[in-house]
Design a protein around this motif. Structure first.
Motif, PDB file in Angstrom:
ATOM      1  N   LYS A  13       0.824  -1.203   0.000  1.00 36.93           N
ATOM      2  CA  LYS A  13       0.000   0.000   0.000  1.00 36.93           C
ATOM      3  C   LYS A  13       0.863   1.260   0.000  1.00 36.93           C
ATOM      4  O   LYS A  13       0.600   2.234  -0.710  1.00 36.93           O
ATOM      5  CB  LYS A  13      -0.919  -0.018   1.231  1.00 36.93           C
ATOM      6  CG  LYS A  13      -1.883   1.158   1.277  1.00 36.93           C
ATOM      7  CD  LYS A  13      -2.775   1.039   2.507  1.00 36.93           C
ATOM      8  CE  LYS A  13      -3.737   2.225   2.576  1.00 36.93           C
ATOM      9  NZ  LYS A  13      -4.604   2.135   3.778  1.00 36.93           N
ATOM     10  N   GLU A  48       0.950   4.112  -2.754  1.00 37.40           N
ATOM     11  CA  GLU A  48       0.720   5.520  -2.441  1.00 37.40           C
ATOM     12  C   GLU A  48       1.910   6.385  -2.843  1.00 37.40           C
ATOM     13  O   GLU A  48       1.750   7.496  -3.355  1.00 37.40           O
ATOM     14  CB  GLU A  48       0.442   5.674  -0.954  1.00 37.40           C
ATOM     15  CG  GLU A  48      -0.900   5.080  -0.527  1.00 37.40           C
ATOM     16  CD  GLU A  48      -1.125   5.195   0.968  1.00 37.40           C
ATOM     17  OE1 GLU A  48      -0.180   5.615   1.668  1.00 37.40           O
ATOM     18  OE2 GLU A  48      -2.238   4.859   1.434  1.00 37.40           O
ATOM     19  N   SER A 105       1.783   6.820  -6.472  1.00 38.49           N
ATOM     20  CA  SER A 105       0.727   7.763  -6.823  1.00 38.49           C
ATOM     21  C   SER A 105       1.149   9.200  -6.537  1.00 38.49           C
ATOM     22  O   SER A 105       0.941  10.108  -7.341  1.00 38.49           O
ATOM     23  CB  SER A 105      -0.538   7.422  -6.043  1.00 38.49           C
ATOM     24  OG  SER A 105      -1.542   8.378  -6.291  1.00 38.49           O
TER      25      SER A 105
END
Length: 537
Positions: free
Chosen positions: A393, A397, A400
């Motif tokens: 995760k 992130e 991103s």
């Protein structure tokens, strides 16, 4: 002579007839009274004769015989109607009295006047009314609780009250028993219920106390068993330790003995040869000594045989005493051995129980350790999976954020490039696009004014002119402020875009973006006259 004989014969016959007559009279008048009846003979004398358990003569036709029952009689005493007690509670009482004719002479005479020749049932019926009346009088002087709780006193009072009347009739009251007591409203039952509840309460309290004592005893027994188990386990551990130490010592001694045995084997062999020779000599000497001792014993046996005859009796007595003592001692030893055997069995059982509990605890500990290990593995695997998810995760992130940052950087770079390519026309277009909005924001405070009073105009014109020109003045001040803050002369840019500036004037600008000349040198912008064929500078 004949006359004399005849007269004597007549005299004998007359005497015989008189004797026979007397015998007939006696035979017909003979009576015998049983022990439970009184025969009363009356007629010739003023005082009657009373026969009880003995025989007598009743003269026929001159005396009469009457009977009086002296046995025990039962009188059923019942209150046919409810009788109020001292506390005004109506009760019904059922009692039984045992009575008899008083065995005294006066009692028999009084009873004979009232119950002569009557049967026992008739006598009891005659006495029933009197006894019921006496019992009713006693009930009226007692309370309901006294009648129920102290029936002996109640019956004694009835007997004491009735005895005065019975003595007048020659009757003796032997006993009086209260059979049953009832009331119309069930108060006796309620009193019994109260006692029953109290007894149940006491029983429940006693049971609770007994349960508490049992629980305390059980706890003490468990504590004792636990203490015994701990002591037994401690002793087992100590014994195991001592056994290990003893095994080590025995092994060491065995090794030492083996070495000594190997070294001394030859010496022992020589010693054995010497011992054999010495034993042979000693055997011969011992044989001679035994023969001499045998002869002495034969002499002693002869002497003992003589002494045995004398001491035989004493020995028998001593043997008897010794046997009795031995039997008592054997009995005590058997009891002690039985008690010891029971204690040993109890100790073995406790030891076995402690061992079983220790094994169970050990197995439980192993199972708990395995369960904890499996739980730890599962927790570790879950943590690893969770860490992997968090890491994935985080990476997503981060990617991103990185992509967003790159996109924003590229956008800002494009925007900067676009700004760098703006010329005066673009700047002018931007200014013209925001001027209506600026004018609207500047004029917004004027919209909130509901009424304006204007007095005079002064040198600067009328008041209406001042109000209407306020927006233009504020906008001019805003452009001046922006020019001072940015170093760009927005007023000159606007002037440069007018028709007159494009045709006839040359405008100098300083501080515009994109210039690469010296800041002190003027920048000259050339404009093209739309009507001329050449460019003017």
């Amino acid at each position: 002579m004949l006359n004399l004989l005849a007269s004597s014969s007549l005299s004998i016959l007359a005497i015989g007839a008189v004797v026979v007559l007397i015998l007939l009279i006696l035979f017909s008048g003979y009576v015998k009274a049983p022990p439970d009846q009184a025969y009363i003979i009356s007629g010739l004398k003023k005082d009657s004769r009373v026969l009880v358990g003995r025989a007598g003569i009743k003269i026929p036709y001159l005396e009469r015989l009457d009977r009086l029952y002296l046995g025990q009689m039962t009188v059923d005493i019942k209150t046919e109607q409810s009788v109020p007690t001292n506390d005004f509670i109506n009760v019904n009482v059922d009692a039984v009295a045992k009575v008899r004719i008083s065995p005294t002479a006066d009692g028999i005479k009084l009873a004979a006047k009232n119950f002569l020749n009557k049967k026992a049932l008739d006598i009891t019926m005659d006495l029933q009314d009197s006894l019921q009346g006496n019992m009713r009088e006693i009930i009226g002087t007692l309370s309901l609780k006294e009648i129920n709780t102290d029936r002996d006193s109640f019956s004694d009072q009835v007997m004491s009250k009735a005895s005065k009347d019975m003595d007048k009739l020659g009757i003796e009251i032997l006993s009086c028993n209260i059979q049953n007591v009832t009331d119309e409203n069930g108060l006796i039952k309620d009193l019994g219920a109260d006692n029953t509840s109290r007894i149940k309460k006491d029983a429940a309290i006693a049971k609770a106390q007994a349960d508490r004592d049992i629980a305390i005893a059980q706890a003490e027994a468990d504590k004792s068993a636990n203490d015994a188990r701990v002591i037994a386990q401690t002793e087992i551990a100590q014994k195991n330790n001592e056994l290990a130490i003893r095994k080590s010592e025995l092994q060491k001694n065995a090794d030492t003995k083996k070495a000594e045995a190997d070294a001394a084997y030859e010496i022992q062999k020589q010693e054995q040869q010497k011992t054999i020779q010495t034993a042979t000599v000693n055997a011969q000497i011992a044989k001679a000594e035994r023969e001499a001792e045998l002869r002495k014993q034969q002499v002693a046996i002869q002497q003992q045989f003589l002494e045995a005859e004398i001491n035989k009796k004493a020995d028998a007595e001593r043997y008897k005493v010794e046997q009795e003592a031995a039997a008592i001692l054997a009995k005590r030893q058997r009891e002690a051995e039985a008690k010891k055997y029971e204690q040993e069995k109890e100790a073995e059982a406790m030891k076995a129980k402690a061992q079983a509990e220790a094994d169970a605890m050990k197995a439980k500990a192993v199972a708990e350790a395995e369960a904890m290990k499996a739980k730890a593995e599962a927790a570790r695997f879950a943590a690893e999976q969770e860490a992997t998810g968090i890491r994935a995760k985080g990476e997503a992130e981060a990617a991103s954020i990185q992509a967003k940052a790159l996109a924003e950087a590229e956008g800002m770079e494009k925007k900067a490039e676009a700004y760098s390519k703006y010329d005066n026309a673009a700047i002018l277009e931007m200014l013209l696009s925001i001027m209506p909005q600026m004018a609207a924001e500047i004029a917004k405070p004027l919209a909130s004014i509901s009424k304006v009073n204007i007095y005079g105009g002064g040198d600067s014109g009328s008041g209406v002119t001042q109000v209407s020109g306020n927006a233009a003045t504020v906008m001019q001040q805003v452009f001046d402020t922006m020019s001072e803050a940015t170093g760009v002369d927005f007023r000159e840019i606007l002037k440069a875009q007018t028709y007159d500036a494009k045709v006839t004037r040359n405008l100098n600008f300083t501080g515009l973006p994109g210039t690469e000349t010296d800041s002190d040198a003027p920048i000259v912008h050339t404009t093209k006259d739309p009507d001329a064929d050449s460019t003017s500078v």
